[in-house]
Design an enzyme around this catalytic site. Structure first.
Site, PDB file in Angstrom:
ATOM      1  N   GLU A   1     -10.631  10.665   6.471  1.00 22.25           N
ATOM      2  CA  GLU A   1     -11.233   9.674   5.589  1.00 22.25           C
ATOM      3  C   GLU A   1     -12.233   8.835   6.013  1.00 22.25           C
ATOM      4  OE1 GLU A   1      -7.908   6.601   4.629  1.00 22.25           O
ATOM      5  OE2 GLU A   1      -9.166   5.652   3.610  1.00 22.25           O
TER       6      GLU A   1
ATOM      7  N   GLY B   1      -1.590  -4.082   5.903  1.00 16.28           N
ATOM      8  CA  GLY B   1      -2.709  -3.490   5.788  1.00 16.28           C
ATOM      9  C   GLY B   1      -3.152  -2.588   7.083  1.00 16.28           C
TER      10      GLY B   1
ATOM     11  N   GLY C   1     -36.629 -10.803  -6.856  1.00 19.41           N
ATOM     12  CA  GLY C   1     -35.733 -11.065  -7.883  1.00 19.41           C
ATOM     13  C   GLY C   1     -35.276  -9.741  -8.557  1.00 19.41           C
TER      14      GLY C   1
ATOM     15  N   GLN D   1     -46.807  -6.639   7.123  1.00 23.15           N
ATOM     16  CA  GLN D   1     -46.277  -6.371   8.336  1.00 23.15           C
ATOM     17  C   GLN D   1     -44.609  -6.684   8.201  1.00 23.15           C
ATOM     18  OE1 GLN D   1     -46.701  -8.081  12.275  1.00 23.15           O
ATOM     19  NE2 GLN D   1     -47.559  -6.112  12.898  1.00 23.15           N
TER      20      GLN D   1
ATOM     21  N   ILE E   1      -4.539   0.196  -4.320  1.00 19.26           N
ATOM     22  CA  ILE E   1      -4.510   1.735  -4.331  1.00 19.26           C
ATOM     23  C   ILE E   1      -5.757   2.461  -5.113  1.00 19.26           C
ATOM     24  CG2 ILE E   1      -3.310   3.963  -4.573  1.00 19.26           C
ATOM     25  CD1 ILE E   1      -2.445   1.826  -2.335  1.00 19.26           C
TER      26      ILE E   1
HETATM   27  C1  LIG Z   1     -11.380  -1.282  -3.040  1.00 19.17           C
HETATM   28  C2  LIG Z   1     -10.313  -0.779  -1.953  1.00 19.17           C
HETATM   29  C3  LIG Z   1      -9.513   0.278  -2.156  1.00 19.17           C
HETATM   30  C4  LIG Z   1      -8.716   0.649  -1.340  1.00 19.17           C
HETATM   31  N1  LIG Z   1      -8.071   1.773  -1.355  1.00 19.17           N
HETATM   32  C5  LIG Z   1      -6.884   2.161  -0.822  1.00 19.17           C
HETATM   33  C6  LIG Z   1      -6.021   3.346  -1.008  1.00 19.17           C
HETATM   34  O1  LIG Z   1      -6.486   4.238  -1.769  1.00 19.17           O
HETATM   35  N2  LIG Z   1      -4.909   3.379  -0.294  1.00 19.17           N
HETATM   36  C7  LIG Z   1      -4.532   2.407   0.594  1.00 19.17           C
HETATM   37  O2  LIG Z   1      -3.234   2.913   1.082  1.00 19.17           O
HETATM   38  N3  LIG Z   1      -5.189   1.430   1.003  1.00 19.17           N
HETATM   39  C8  LIG Z   1      -6.460   1.294   0.286  1.00 19.17           C
HETATM   40  N4  LIG Z   1      -7.100   0.157   0.447  1.00 19.17           N
HETATM   41  C9  LIG Z   1      -6.588  -0.999   1.680  1.00 19.17           C
HETATM   42  C10 LIG Z   1      -7.381  -0.726   2.763  1.00 19.17           C
HETATM   43  O3  LIG Z   1      -7.173   0.219   3.828  1.00 19.17           O
HETATM   44  C11 LIG Z   1      -6.982  -2.351   3.538  1.00 19.17           C
HETATM   45  O4  LIG Z   1      -7.510  -3.336   2.733  1.00 19.17           O
HETATM   46  C12 LIG Z   1      -7.456  -2.363   4.959  1.00 19.17           C
HETATM   47  O5  LIG Z   1      -6.839  -1.517   5.864  1.00 19.17           O
HETATM   48  C13 LIG Z   1      -7.354  -3.834   5.619  1.00 19.17           C
HETATM   49  O6  LIG Z   1      -6.032  -4.234   5.442  1.00 19.17           O
HETATM   50  P1  LIG Z   1      -5.620  -5.790   4.857  1.00 19.17           P
HETATM   51  O7  LIG Z   1      -6.691  -5.787   3.491  1.00 19.17           O
HETATM   52  O8  LIG Z   1      -4.266  -5.813   4.399  1.00 19.17           O
HETATM   53  O9  LIG Z   1      -6.458  -6.576   5.841  1.00 19.17           O
HETATM   54  P2  LIG Z   1      -5.347  -7.179   6.909  1.00 19.17           P
HETATM   55  O10 LIG Z   1      -4.852  -6.191   7.899  1.00 19.17           O
HETATM   56  O11 LIG Z   1      -4.441  -8.480   6.650  1.00 19.17           O
HETATM   57  O12 LIG Z   1      -6.530  -7.805   7.860  1.00 19.17           O
HETATM   58  C14 LIG Z   1      -7.106  -9.152   7.643  1.00 19.17           C
HETATM   59  C15 LIG Z   1      -8.262  -9.623   8.806  1.00 19.17           C
HETATM   60  O13 LIG Z   1      -7.731  -9.515  10.131  1.00 19.17           O
HETATM   61  C16 LIG Z   1      -8.318  -8.359  10.788  1.00 19.17           C
HETATM   62  N5  LIG Z   1      -7.323  -7.892  11.948  1.00 19.17           N
HETATM   63  C17 LIG Z   1      -6.159  -7.247  11.520  1.00 19.17           C
HETATM   64  N6  LIG Z   1      -5.645  -6.951  12.765  1.00 19.17           N
HETATM   65  C18 LIG Z   1      -6.505  -6.916  13.616  1.00 19.17           C
HETATM   66  C19 LIG Z   1      -6.374  -6.909  14.987  1.00 19.17           C
HETATM   67  N7  LIG Z   1      -5.286  -5.998  15.697  1.00 19.17           N
HETATM   68  N8  LIG Z   1      -7.499  -7.280  15.899  1.00 19.17           N
HETATM   69  C20 LIG Z   1      -8.423  -7.933  15.286  1.00 19.17           C
HETATM   70  N9  LIG Z   1      -8.532  -8.297  13.893  1.00 19.17           N
HETATM   71  C21 LIG Z   1      -7.547  -7.746  13.252  1.00 19.17           C
HETATM   72  C22 LIG Z   1      -8.893  -7.359   9.991  1.00 19.17           C
HETATM   73  O14 LIG Z   1      -9.897  -6.620  10.743  1.00 19.17           O
HETATM   74  C23 LIG Z   1      -9.287  -8.317   8.888  1.00 19.17           C
HETATM   75  O15 LIG Z   1     -10.475  -8.673   9.148  1.00 19.17           O
HETATM   76  C24 LIG Z   1      -8.082  -0.288  -0.370  1.00 19.17           C
HETATM   77  C25 LIG Z   1      -8.705  -1.648  -0.233  1.00 19.17           C
HETATM   78  C26 LIG Z   1      -9.822  -1.821  -1.002  1.00 19.17           C
HETATM   79  C27 LIG Z   1     -10.277  -3.388  -1.114  1.00 19.17           C
END
Ligand SMILES: Cc1cc2nc3c(=O)[nH]c(=O)nc-3n(C[C@H](O)[C@H](O)[C@H](O)COP(=O)(O)OP(=O)(O)OC[C@H]3O[C@@H](n4cnc5c(N)ncnc54)[C@H](O)[C@@H]3O)c2cc1C
Length: 402
Positions: free
Chosen positions: A255, A144, A363, A292, A170
């Site tokens: 993006e 990711g 609620g 307030q 995706i």
């Molecule tokens: C609804 C939805 C739609 C999406 N649409 C698309 C799309 O159209 N195309 C596409 O390609 N992707 C898409 N994504 C993917 C999205 O871009 C990724 O979920 C995102 O980049 C994070 O990757 P990951 O989920 O693998 O988390 P990970 O990379 O596994 O991260 C897990 C945690 O570790 C932390 N972390 C990771 N690296 C570091 C670092 N170096 N320092 C500190 N913390 C770190 C992250 O911040 C996070 O808190 C989508 C995701 C969702 C949920």
């Protein structure tokens, strides 16, 4: 109060001008008439109808920033920004915005920017008409934030590539006709062996393995895809072989900026709705806005929304000035800094504002019919998608020399 409670008649704020405000009016009318009334039904159905792409295409909203010779409106990213902000402001569904924006703003731009004339004709022209739908495939089950660890592999063969691998999360993944897909084209590690291939959903071996169930964005489809020996011809390679990392970086700026713009629109709506509710709802013999605690909460929400708008519009101004070559003295790294800050501030800010709005609605806020709980669920994706908060902070930290 008028500062935060826009009635729709405000003067254009830079970088927008009068022509953008005219577009804003027509986008708003269309969204209020043809999108907002159906959102609940589309959320329940877990997707909006495919026809919505065609309808938006017919009215020109999918091609705002593309040249007229490709069927676009010949505008700039500022026109697109107006559309994205209005969708979030009056559309009331993160899923509808996500499905439309993933197509116009993250899948089509790399084809237009890095593609050949033939590739533009094949995917951008029907994309602008809403006849072919695109998705961007970067994320994988094991990759990711760490884009360099992508494992989907495109093995060069005579006349093209054979692709094996998987993508997940995706947006539009289930119904996309074409997927702008990041693949490894060398065995070497790191950023340098990445290339983008356009995979078409009718290619043998291309499979939608799952439609994912998620917390919010219910009206958009989010797919998991698998590729088994998919034969992709050379003419589907976007840009340079092994030059894909550059394409990813170029795409991220827009993006992230559009996510910030969408959040600005959603924040304005939530602040306005909270003001209205605080004026209408009585408790202990007076409107709750006269307490307030509530008044101050709304004042803080409005302030956050204004800061978000100022930061995001400034990022947009810098971004656009580089696009149209008017940004003398503005560097790419200035743009990245401002866009990253805008993405970071607005995504977490929107979650906080949505949570405050829900609290103010009591609620009723928790009930589906008010749409506030949906706003909170939809907002929660912001600090994750398009690069997480932590990744944004890493980028900024590095820029600050840390
Ligand atoms: C609804 C939805 C739609 C999406 N649409 C698309 C799309 O159209 N195309 C596409 O390609 N992707 C898409 N994504 C993917 C999205 O871009 C990724 O979920 C995102 O980049 C994070 O990757 P990951 O989920 O693998 O988390 P990970 O990379 O596994 O991260 C897990 C945690 O570790 C932390 N972390 C990771 N690296 C570091 C670092 N170096 N320092 C500190 N913390 C770190 C992250 O911040 C996070 O808190 C989508 C995701 C969702 C949920």
């Amino acid at each position: 109060m008028t500062v935060v409670k826009d009635s729709g008649s405000r003067a254009a704020l830079p970088p927008f001008g009068e022509e953008h405000e005219e577009l804003r009016e027509s986008a708003r009318r269309f969204i209020e008439r043809e999108i907002a009334p159906h959102v609940d039904e589309w959320e329940d159905a877990r997707e909006f109808p495919r026809d919505l792409y065609r309808r938006c295409g017919e009215l020109g909203f999918l091609g705002l920033k593309f040249p007229e010779e490709y069927g676009g409106q010949g505008g700039t990213h500022l026109h697109d920004a107006v559309w994205v902000e209005e969708l979030a402001r009056c559309g009331d569904s993160g899923g509808v915005s996500a499905g439309l924006n993933a197509h116009t703003s993250i899948a089509m731009p790399p084809v237009f920017g890095f593609g050949s004339e033939e590739q533009r004709q094949r995917w951008v022209v029907p994309g602008i008409r809403g006849e072919k739908i695109g998705a961007l495939g970067i994320t994988e089950p094991g990759a990711g934030s760490d884009v360099a660890s992508i494992r989907t592999h495109a093995r060069p063969v005579d006349g093209g590539y054979v692709v094996n691998g998987a993508k997940t999360f995706i947006t539009n993944g289930v119904r996309a006709d074409f997927l702008v897909c990041a693949c490894k084209t060398t065995e070497e590690g790191g950023h340098h062996g990445l290339s983008f291939l356009v995979l078409e959903s009718d290619m043998p071996g291309y499979q939608v393995s799952r439609k994912l169930e998620k917390m919010g964005w219910h009206a958009s489809d989010t797919g998991e895809l698998s590729f088994t020996d998919v034969e992709v011809p050379d003419e589907n390679l976007l840009g340079e072989e092994n030059g894909g990392f550059y394409l990813i970086m170029a795409n991220f700026a827009w993006e992230r900026l559009l996510m910030a713009i969408g959040a600005v629109g959603a924040m304005q709506r939530l602040v306005a709705r909270s003001i209205e509710y605080a004026q209408e709802r009585d408790a202990f013999g007076r409107p709750i806005g006269r307490f307030q605690a509530i008044r101050h909460k709304i004042a803080a929400m409005g302030t956050k929304a204004e800061v978000a708008r100022a930061l995001t519009y400034d990022a947009l101004r810098l971004f656009q000035s580089i696009q149209d070559g008017t940004g003398s003295g503005i560097s790419q790294s200035d743009v990245i800094r401002q866009v990253t800050m805008a993405k970071l501030f607005t995504q977490r800010g929107l979650v906080e504002i949505a949570d405050d709005a829900l609290q103010i609605h009591g609620g009723y806020g928790y009930m589906r019919e008010y749409g506030i709980e949906r706003a909170l669920r939809d907002a929660r994706l912001g600090p994750i998608g398009g690069g997480t908060d932590e990744v944004m902070k890493e980028i900024l930290g590095k820029q600050m020399g840390l």
